[in-house]
Design a protein around this motif. Sequence first.
Motif, short mmCIF file in Angstrom:
data_model
loop_
_atom_site.label_atom_id
_atom_site.label_comp_id
_atom_site.label_asym_id
_atom_site.label_seq_id
_atom_site.Cartn_x
_atom_site.Cartn_y
_atom_site.Cartn_z
N VAL A 159 2.71 -33.71 -46.04
CA VAL A 159 1.69 -33.84 -44.99
C VAL A 159 1.75 -35.28 -44.14
N GLU A 160 2.15 -36.44 -44.94
CA GLU A 160 2.26 -37.50 -44.15
C GLU A 160 3.53 -37.56 -43.19
N THR A 161 4.61 -37.21 -43.66
CA THR A 161 5.95 -37.15 -42.81
C THR A 161 5.60 -36.32 -41.63
N PHE A 188 13.54 -28.80 -41.44
CA PHE A 188 12.92 -27.32 -40.93
C PHE A 188 11.47 -27.68 -41.57
N VAL A 189 11.23 -27.64 -42.46
CA VAL A 189 9.88 -28.06 -42.86
C VAL A 189 8.85 -28.80 -42.36
N HIS A 190 9.57 -29.92 -42.16
CA HIS A 190 8.58 -31.00 -41.48
C HIS A 190 8.36 -30.40 -39.96
N THR A 191 9.65 -30.08 -39.20
CA THR A 191 9.44 -29.67 -37.86
C THR A 191 8.21 -28.58 -37.82
N TYR A 192 8.27 -27.55 -38.69
CA TYR A 192 7.08 -26.42 -38.55
C TYR A 192 6.08 -26.82 -38.78
N PHE A 193 5.76 -27.89 -39.86
CA PHE A 193 4.44 -28.28 -40.06
C PHE A 193 4.00 -29.11 -38.82
N ALA A 194 4.78 -30.05 -38.24
CA ALA A 194 4.54 -31.04 -37.18
C ALA A 194 4.15 -30.08 -35.89
#
Length: 553
Positions: free
Chosen positions: A57-59, A88-94
């Motif tokens: 969440v934070e990243t 991929f995971v960070h980009t998707y949630f961001a």
Amino acid sequence: MLEGCVPWPADQAAHYRARGWWEGITITQMLERSAARRPEKDAIVCAGRRLSYRDLVETSDRLACRFLESGIEPLDRVLVQLPNGPEFVHTYFALARIGAIPVMALRAHRHTEIRHFVRASGASAYVVAGRVGGFDYRAMAMEVQSEFRGLRTVFVAGEPGAGQQDLREMIGAPVASAAVRATLATLCPDPAEVATMLLSGGTTSLSKLIPRTHDDYVLNARLCGRAAGFDEGTVFMAILPLGHNYNLASPGMLGTLYYNGTVVLAPSGDPADVFSLVEREKVTTIAAVVPLISNWLNSSVPEGYDFSSLKVIQNGGARLAPELRSRLRARFGCLPQEIYGTAEGLINMVPLDAPDEYLLHSSGVPVCEDDEIRVIDDAGNELSDGVQGELATRGPYTIRGYYRAPDKNAEAFTSDGYYRMGDIVRKEGRYVYTEGRKKDMINRGGEKISCEEVENLIFAHPKVKAVTLVAMPDPVFGERACAFVIAKEGQCLEFGELIAFLKRQNIASFKLPERLELVSEFPVSPVGKILKRQLREAIAGKLQREQAGGALT
């Protein structure tokens, strides 16, 4: 809803909300809810890295701030072409946090497909890997960007090229300024708005864009996770691309995170890579496809590892033959779970407690009680149970139309909102049995041959490792059947031997293959589907060359 999308009728939308199917939360709010319950629990495991729910969440929030600074705004379409990994995971949630819309390209897509996706979506940004497997995605991004003025920004998960931004540096950057964080805090995407754009199958033409809302995609993940028995103890292994609906939310990564499980990203489908991770991470569920399962069943490698944690091996993309389901259960001591559905919506899953008749033979039941399914003929008339026809569906997570595609929508959707899936099925109550693609049936002089029916019989031959049946052109019958077979190691299958075996199964003679082609591998899509179109083209070309050669002699 985003202009160019087809919304659900107001009365049906109200019904889905009243029934609790649409929870009124976004994809990132779903993640934040799970993080609040178990902040320190592992959410993602990849290449030795472990991301807790709090980390995720934070990243992702920090990256969302960086995207805002780079000019990305709510409802911007952003083409995402990244391999499985934290980026991929960070980009998707961001992007979801901002309310921007990721368009899910796959690693194997190249210039033609990428140009099409940018043109069709109106993408303003493009997120790519650097160089992977000898291919330079940065160079392709530069070429495409030069052709589309609206494609303003390229982010690279690796060493960026000229004018491109370093995604990994953005992910690792310190907390953004108070002003940017304040801007992010004001953004609260509408759960009824488009959250993700998936791609239609695209094995016969360029893919269409499938707009999935936060409401319906959270539901997709929730119901598929429920049908898979997911809970906090789930350790889910993803091998296939996360950019595909199967591994993203059916149940995939999002289904796992909804229930506070852990997602393990495997580097490949190689038996040693897979089963060493199963042993180390105590994996409980693997999402696989027919070629992977067939390879594992024919390999001695798994015996070198402890796979006792495995509870379920899922199969999607193409139907797993009953014999292979039975072998999988006996070999690995876990349940085979067939998953049949579409990125456009409807997902069918075989219940884990289903009797063997359904577990080994069916393609499952719809995961939602409000999934409406019909089997129809070419005129749109509903057919009785047991009669083969095309599957049509509508429901709370099945789209009402492709993005900016009115002509395609007129073909694919009925006047009362049912999506024509293009699959030939029969049903018994709520259970669905797939018989093949509508356009994949072989028409031999008016006699219809179900490819899957014949493939299942050929699978039982002791020398056969894998098989696919395709139509080959014929001047008399129009089409005849050609069997492409991968033989087991050290085996050589003769055509006469195969026909004799099939005749002992007492099938109609017109269903017998009229040619056998032994190959070492099948052409497959990025998500493991056999590309039958390429095989049809290959055998048609071979026949043409043979005929030309015969004419010369």
